[in-house]
Design a protein around this motif. Structure first.
Motif, PDB file in Angstrom:
ATOM      1  N   ARG A 193       0.844  -1.203   0.000  1.00  0.00           N
ATOM      2  CA  ARG A 193       0.000   0.000   0.000  1.00  0.00           C
ATOM      3  C   ARG A 193       0.876   1.249   0.000  1.00  0.00           C
ATOM      4  NH1 ARG A 193      -2.849   0.599   5.372  1.00  0.00           N
ATOM      5  NH2 ARG A 193      -0.782   1.357   5.915  1.00  0.00           N
ATOM      6  N   GLU A 194       0.483   2.226  -0.839  1.00  0.00           N
ATOM      7  CA  GLU A 194       1.118   3.543  -0.855  1.00  0.00           C
ATOM      8  C   GLU A 194       0.037   4.608  -0.916  1.00  0.00           C
ATOM      9  OE1 GLU A 194       5.226   3.327  -3.191  1.00  0.00           O
ATOM     10  OE2 GLU A 194       3.567   2.570  -4.400  1.00  0.00           O
ATOM     11  N   TYR A 195       0.433   5.837  -0.628  1.00  0.00           N
ATOM     12  CA  TYR A 195      -0.497   6.972  -0.690  1.00  0.00           C
ATOM     13  C   TYR A 195       0.031   8.046  -1.629  1.00  0.00           C
ATOM     14  CZ  TYR A 195      -2.362   4.966   3.660  1.00  0.00           C
ATOM     15  OH  TYR A 195      -2.903   4.137   4.604  1.00  0.00           O
ATOM     16  N   ILE A 196      -0.902   8.849  -2.122  1.00  0.00           N
ATOM     17  CA  ILE A 196      -0.579  10.027  -2.910  1.00  0.00           C
ATOM     18  C   ILE A 196      -1.425  11.176  -2.362  1.00  0.00           C
ATOM     19  CG2 ILE A 196      -0.608  11.120  -5.193  1.00  0.00           C
ATOM     20  CD1 ILE A 196      -0.396   8.302  -6.403  1.00  0.00           C
ATOM     21  N   GLY A 197      -0.795  12.324  -2.120  1.00  0.00           N
ATOM     22  CA  GLY A 197      -1.503  13.453  -1.539  1.00  0.00           C
ATOM     23  C   GLY A 197      -1.680  13.275  -0.046  1.00  0.00           C
ATOM     24  N   GLY A 198      -2.204  14.341   0.598  1.00  0.00           N
ATOM     25  CA  GLY A 198      -2.376  14.294   2.039  1.00  0.00           C
ATOM     26  C   GLY A 198      -1.040  14.410   2.741  1.00  0.00           C
ATOM     27  N   ALA A 199      -1.002  14.018   4.007  1.00  0.00           N
ATOM     28  CA  ALA A 199       0.208  14.133   4.794  1.00  0.00           C
ATOM     29  C   ALA A 199       0.209  13.086   5.890  1.00  0.00           C
ATOM     30  CB  ALA A 199       0.327  15.528   5.418  1.00  0.00           C
ATOM     31  N   ASN A 200       1.409  12.659   6.273  1.00  0.00           N
ATOM     32  CA  ASN A 200       1.567  11.668   7.338  1.00  0.00           C
ATOM     33  C   ASN A 200       1.491  12.381   8.690  1.00  0.00           C
ATOM     34  OD1 ASN A 200       2.079   9.401   8.806  1.00  0.00           O
ATOM     35  ND2 ASN A 200       4.241   9.286   8.298  1.00  0.00           N
ATOM     36  N   VAL A 201       0.311  12.900   9.002  1.00  0.00           N
ATOM     37  CA  VAL A 201       0.105  13.648  10.229  1.00  0.00           C
ATOM     38  C   VAL A 201      -0.906  12.906  11.075  1.00  0.00           C
ATOM     39  CG1 VAL A 201      -0.637  15.817  11.253  1.00  0.00           C
ATOM     40  CG2 VAL A 201       0.579  15.833   9.063  1.00  0.00           C
ATOM     41  N   GLY A 202      -0.464  12.349  12.181  1.00  0.00           N
ATOM     42  CA  GLY A 202      -1.355  11.651  13.086  1.00  0.00           C
ATOM     43  C   GLY A 202      -1.594  10.200  12.723  1.00  0.00           C
ATOM     44  N   LEU A 203      -0.954   9.706  11.655  1.00  0.00           N
ATOM     45  CA  LEU A 203      -1.167   8.308  11.249  1.00  0.00           C
ATOM     46  C   LEU A 203      -0.355   7.357  12.122  1.00  0.00           C
ATOM     47  CD1 LEU A 203      -1.100   8.599   7.355  1.00  0.00           C
ATOM     48  CD2 LEU A 203      -3.036   8.776   8.910  1.00  0.00           C
TER      49      LEU A 203
END
Length: 200
Positions: A190-200
């Motif tokens: 799994r990968e992400y695009i956009g957003g931010a790694n804040v609170g994950l």
């Protein structure tokens, strides 16, 4: 439930790619990827993660990064091993439910115990909404909403084949994993695009 239509991100919020070259081109058009994680069906353990809490059992409907101030826009799943024939299911919420969700607040609890309140659905223009939903860490003000959402029928069901890539609009669709048979391996990246790694 749609089974054979060629889905697109623009029309449906999900795309399936079986050719690596075309998948890479599409992903590059969306932006840089981050947060690569290997997802493997396993027995319950770490209660923070869905797989840790539910083990090989069925997951509830959810969006990824619901606790973050900026949840990822796109989620990318790639299958490397699937002995289980367990699909990933997606849910497009009914249009007549979205105004109610925009008035419903959810309290999200982060890994560090910090609590934040958000609207379940936030209007983003053009009749579209950004959905934030994860009953594992979120408590809504409406006592019946969780059961109502869990009871909704599947919109898209994606059966996995090794090498397939699925791109999902994480602001638009909820997703879940049905039960994985004991002794069968199921390995996704799994990968992400956009957003931010804040609170994950």
């Amino acid at each position: 439930m749609h089974l054979t239509k060629k889905w697109t991100l623009e029309a449906d919020g999900v795309e399936v790619h079986h050719e690596q070259t075309r998948a890479t081109e599409r992903l590059e058009s969306l932006g840089p990827r981050w947060g690569a994680t290997v997802l493997e069906a396993r027995d319950a353990g770490d209660l923070w993660s869905l797989s840790g809490r539910f083990g090989r059992g069925s997951f509830p409907w959810h969006t990824d990064g619901a606790v973050s101030s900026r949840p990822p826009r796109w989620m990318v799943l790639r299958c490397t091993v699937d002995e289980s024939s367990t699909p990933t299911e997606f849910l497009s919420l009914p249009a007549d439910l979205l105004p109610e969700l925009s008035r419903t607040m959810v309290t999200m609890t982060g890994r560090d115990g910090r609590k934040q309140r958000f609207a379940v659905a936030t209007p983003v223009g053009g009749g579209a909404y950004k959905i934030r939903w994860d009953p594992r860490i979120g408590r809504v003000d409406s006592g019946t909403l969780e059961a109502r959402i869990e009871a909704l029928p599947v919109t898209f069901r994606v059966p996995w084949t090794e090498g397939a890539t699925v791109i999902v609009d994480n602001h638009r669709l909820l997703h879940r994993r049905p039960e994985v048979e004991a002794g069968k391996r199921r390995l996704l990246t799994r990968e992400y695009i956009g957003g931010a790694n804040v609170g994950l």
